[in-house]
Design a protein around this motif. Structure first.
Motif, mmCIF file in Angstrom:
data_model
loop_
_atom_site.group_PDB
_atom_site.id
_atom_site.type_symbol
_atom_site.label_atom_id
_atom_site.label_comp_id
_atom_site.label_asym_id
_atom_site.label_seq_id
_atom_site.Cartn_x
_atom_site.Cartn_y
_atom_site.Cartn_z
ATOM 1 N N SER A 176 19.584 -27.357 40.234
ATOM 2 C CA SER A 176 20.219 -28.617 40.608
ATOM 3 C C SER A 176 21.403 -28.912 39.696
ATOM 4 C CB SER A 176 19.207 -29.766 40.515
ATOM 5 O OG SER A 176 18.096 -29.529 41.358
ATOM 6 N N PRO A 177 22.479 -29.504 40.244
ATOM 7 C CA PRO A 177 23.642 -29.848 39.419
ATOM 8 C C PRO A 177 23.276 -30.843 38.322
ATOM 9 C CG PRO A 177 24.160 -29.988 41.762
ATOM 10 C CD PRO A 177 22.685 -29.843 41.661
ATOM 11 N N VAL A 178 23.984 -30.745 37.196
ATOM 12 C CA VAL A 178 23.776 -31.643 36.059
ATOM 13 C C VAL A 178 25.121 -32.247 35.683
ATOM 14 C CG1 VAL A 178 22.989 -31.845 33.673
ATOM 15 C CG2 VAL A 178 21.870 -30.208 35.215
ATOM 16 N N VAL A 179 25.184 -33.564 35.619
ATOM 17 C CA VAL A 179 26.406 -34.252 35.198
ATOM 18 C C VAL A 179 26.376 -34.393 33.681
ATOM 19 C CG1 VAL A 179 27.832 -36.302 35.429
ATOM 20 C CG2 VAL A 179 26.472 -35.509 37.372
ATOM 21 N N LEU A 180 27.441 -33.957 33.026
ATOM 22 C CA LEU A 180 27.520 -33.996 31.575
ATOM 23 C C LEU A 180 28.594 -34.986 31.145
ATOM 24 C CD1 LEU A 180 27.410 -30.148 30.852
ATOM 25 C CD2 LEU A 180 25.493 -31.761 30.862
ATOM 26 N N GLY A 181 28.224 -35.888 30.252
ATOM 27 C CA GLY A 181 29.156 -36.870 29.738
ATOM 28 C C GLY A 181 29.479 -36.629 28.278
ATOM 29 N N PRO A 182 30.321 -37.467 27.675
ATOM 30 C CA PRO A 182 30.714 -37.282 26.271
ATOM 31 C C PRO A 182 29.497 -37.268 25.343
ATOM 32 C CG PRO A 182 32.056 -38.968 27.336
ATOM 33 C CD PRO A 182 30.948 -38.654 28.289
ATOM 34 N N GLY A 183 29.430 -36.254 24.496
ATOM 35 C CA GLY A 183 28.326 -36.142 23.558
ATOM 36 C C GLY A 183 27.097 -35.456 24.111
ATOM 37 N N ASP A 184 27.067 -35.158 25.404
ATOM 38 C CA ASP A 184 25.918 -34.463 25.987
ATOM 39 C C ASP A 184 25.878 -33.011 25.511
ATOM 40 O OD1 ASP A 184 25.393 -36.765 27.363
ATOM 41 O OD2 ASP A 184 25.417 -35.842 29.355
ATOM 42 N N ALA A 185 24.667 -32.511 25.338
ATOM 43 C CA ALA A 185 24.458 -31.098 25.015
ATOM 44 C C ALA A 185 23.560 -30.493 26.077
ATOM 45 C CB ALA A 185 23.832 -30.954 23.640
ATOM 46 N N VAL A 186 23.793 -29.235 26.391
ATOM 47 C CA VAL A 186 22.943 -28.539 27.355
ATOM 48 C C VAL A 186 22.724 -27.119 26.851
ATOM 49 C CG1 VAL A 186 24.908 -27.844 28.794
ATOM 50 C CG2 VAL A 186 22.619 -27.935 29.780
ATOM 51 N N LEU A 187 21.470 -26.690 26.878
ATOM 52 C CA LEU A 187 21.090 -25.352 26.450
ATOM 53 C C LEU A 187 20.567 -24.583 27.651
ATOM 54 C CD1 LEU A 187 20.419 -23.285 24.113
ATOM 55 C CD2 LEU A 187 18.172 -24.374 24.008
ATOM 56 N N LEU A 188 21.041 -23.361 27.832
ATOM 57 C CA LEU A 188 20.534 -22.449 28.863
ATOM 58 C C LEU A 188 19.823 -21.320 28.128
ATOM 59 C CD1 LEU A 188 23.693 -23.433 29.904
ATOM 60 C CD2 LEU A 188 22.555 -22.675 31.989
ATOM 61 N N PRO A 189 18.547 -21.525 27.771
ATOM 62 C CA PRO A 189 17.868 -20.624 26.833
ATOM 63 C C PRO A 189 17.613 -19.228 27.356
ATOM 64 C CG PRO A 189 16.342 -22.253 27.707
ATOM 65 C CD PRO A 189 17.700 -22.649 28.173
ATOM 66 N N HIS A 190 17.698 -19.043 28.675
ATOM 67 C CA HIS A 190 17.432 -17.724 29.250
ATOM 68 C C HIS A 190 18.709 -17.041 29.737
ATOM 69 C CE1 HIS A 190 13.327 -19.007 28.823
ATOM 70 N NE2 HIS A 190 13.533 -20.027 29.617
ATOM 71 N N GLY A 191 19.860 -17.584 29.348
ATOM 72 C CA GLY A 191 21.130 -16.950 29.692
ATOM 73 C C GLY A 191 21.451 -16.972 31.163
ATOM 74 N N SER A 192 21.018 -18.010 31.882
ATOM 75 C CA SER A 192 21.242 -18.080 33.328
ATOM 76 C C SER A 192 22.730 -18.195 33.659
ATOM 77 C CB SER A 192 20.503 -19.292 33.915
ATOM 78 O OG SER A 192 19.146 -19.275 33.536
ATOM 79 N N GLY A 193 23.148 -17.540 34.740
ATOM 80 C CA GLY A 193 24.504 -17.709 35.224
ATOM 81 C C GLY A 193 24.704 -19.119 35.756
ATOM 82 N N HIS A 194 25.920 -19.640 35.631
ATOM 83 C CA HIS A 194 26.179 -21.004 36.078
ATOM 84 C C HIS A 194 27.677 -21.237 36.224
ATOM 85 C CE1 HIS A 194 26.253 -21.009 31.674
ATOM 86 N NE2 HIS A 194 27.058 -22.053 31.730
ATOM 87 N N VAL A 195 27.991 -22.353 36.851
ATOM 88 C CA VAL A 195 29.374 -22.771 37.060
ATOM 89 C C VAL A 195 29.594 -24.090 36.341
ATOM 90 C CG1 VAL A 195 30.973 -23.691 38.808
ATOM 91 C CG2 VAL A 195 29.761 -21.541 39.219
ATOM 92 N N MET A 196 30.750 -24.243 35.732
ATOM 93 C CA MET A 196 31.193 -25.515 35.165
ATOM 94 C C MET A 196 32.406 -25.960 35.968
ATOM 95 S SD MET A 196 29.330 -26.202 32.300
ATOM 96 C CE MET A 196 30.366 -27.106 31.132
ATOM 97 N N ALA A 197 32.464 -27.263 36.291
ATOM 98 C CA ALA A 197 33.558 -27.753 37.125
ATOM 99 C C ALA A 197 33.885 -29.195 36.772
ATOM 100 C CB ALA A 197 33.183 -27.646 38.607
ATOM 101 N N ASP A 198 35.057 -29.628 37.252
ATOM 102 C CA ASP A 198 35.479 -31.006 36.991
ATOM 103 C C ASP A 198 34.671 -32.019 37.782
ATOM 104 O OD1 ASP A 198 37.463 -31.878 39.558
ATOM 105 O OD2 ASP A 198 37.172 -29.738 39.219
ATOM 106 N N GLY A 199 33.981 -31.569 38.831
ATOM 107 C CA GLY A 199 33.185 -32.482 39.651
ATOM 108 C C GLY A 199 32.297 -31.689 40.584
ATOM 109 N N PRO A 200 31.699 -32.339 41.575
ATOM 110 C CA PRO A 200 30.872 -31.612 42.550
ATOM 111 C C PRO A 200 31.690 -30.493 43.202
ATOM 112 C CG PRO A 200 30.690 -33.988 42.859
ATOM 113 C CD PRO A 200 31.804 -33.779 41.893
ATOM 114 N N ALA A 201 31.067 -29.343 43.366
ATOM 115 C CA ALA A 201 31.775 -28.197 43.931
ATOM 116 C C ALA A 201 30.983 -27.647 45.104
ATOM 117 C CB ALA A 201 31.981 -27.109 42.873
ATOM 118 N N ASP A 202 31.676 -27.441 46.244
ATOM 119 C CA ASP A 202 30.990 -26.869 47.397
ATOM 120 C C ASP A 202 30.905 -25.347 47.243
ATOM 121 O OD1 ASP A 202 33.521 -25.871 47.978
ATOM 122 O OD2 ASP A 202 33.942 -27.422 49.483
#
Length: 303
Positions: free
Chosen positions: A55-81
């Motif tokens: 599921s998509p995760v919205v990240l704001g200032p100061g947020d941290a996110v860890l992907l402990p299993h090295g999963s592939g992912h996309v980062m974008a400026d907003g929702p992406a189709d």
């Protein structure tokens, strides 16, 4: 050593790497699956993380996110189709372009993106049960150590302050500890927050990890935990998933593998450090656990 420190030390290899990326406007980038753990810290602005199959995760200032299993992912400026995700620019290209053309203005997003190299051949169950994405939002009053580490990183990342070449990798290592600790403090999922929150199991684990080479018995360990032997066996086995002495054997062999990988100590010295009386005894147990002799394991790790 404590359980969390040992669980991290057993799998971590080398030093972490990181990129500080500042972008603006419309952007979408893909980070390929990685044989390690990835992380992102949003230093300014906001963006979206879209995990492969998650599921998509919205990240704001100061947020941290860890992907402990090295999963592939996309980062974008907003929702992406799906079409936008398909056209996502590889992260290496985005990082190189962002460094050449730093973005200014109110719409800019600045993210610290990094990786930890991990040896996944012997993962401690604490690390194995981490979810695919650990999102740690920047909420007032939560995880003060993590917030402090993020603040220190933000001030060190320009690389121009004296000692930054040592400070930044050390802070990145500290960030990993604080992200895992914060996940455990929240205790939403997983057995290991409950394990380390149980006074009996936690005391027994602390003793075993502090001195794995000691001549432990169930009776001695029960005395260390302040309970009877049947109580220790029942609670430890129910929470950890294996009896105390079986866990000790497993941990000693994993520790031996770490020493074989990271040191040049002779097998006899490794055996003594992990509680085996002879090289032969360690070699026999090691081969039974890993299906490979200690010498061959060391040679493969060095290749």
């Amino acid at each position: 050593m404590d359980v969390v420190s040992d669980a991290i030390s057993a799998v971590r290899i080398g030093r972490p790497s990181s990129d500080r990326v500042r972008v603006g406007g419309r952007w979408c980038t893909r980070l390929a699956p990685y044989d390690g753990a990835g992380f992102h810290v949003v230093l300014e602005g906001s963006c979206w993380l879209l995990p492969d199959g998650g599921s998509p995760v919205v990240l704001g200032p100061g947020d941290a996110v860890l992907l402990p299993h090295g999963s592939g992912h996309v980062m974008a400026d907003g929702p992406a189709d799906a079409a936008a995700v398909e056209r996502a620019v590889p992260f290496e290209r985005l990082a190189a372009g962002a460094a050449a053309r730093p973005q200014d203005g109110s719409g800019a997003v600045e993210v610290l993106c990094g990786k930890y190299r991990l040896d996944r051949s012997r993962v401690h169950p604490l690390m194995a049960e981490l979810p695919e994405v650990v999102h740690l939002p920047n909420r007032a009053g939560t995880h003060p150590e993590l917030r402090a580490a993020i603040g220190l990183l933000g001030r060190e990342l320009d690389g121009r302050r004296p000692g930054a070449c040592i400070a930044v990798p050390s802070l990145l290592d500290l960030l990993l500890v604080y992200m895992i600790r914060s996940w455990m403090d929240e205790g939403r999922t997983g057995a290991w927050p409950a394990v380390l929150g149980d006074p009996v199991a936690a005391a027994a684990l602390r003793a075993l990890h502090s001195d794995p080479a000691a001549p432990w018995t169930n009776q001695r360990l029960a005395a260390e935990a302040g309970v009877s032997r049947p109580t220790l066996a029942r609670r430890f086995t129910a929470l950890v998933g294996r009896p105390p002495m079986a866990y000790l054997t497993w941990w000693r062999l994993n520790l031996a593998a770490t020493l074989l990988r990271d040191t040049g100590d002779p097998l006899s010295a490794v055996a003594r450090r992990v509680g085996y009386g002879t090289s032969y005894a360690l070699s026999h147990a090691f081969s039974r656990e890993f299906g490979i002799t200690p010498g061959r394991y060391r040679a493969q790790a060095a290749a």
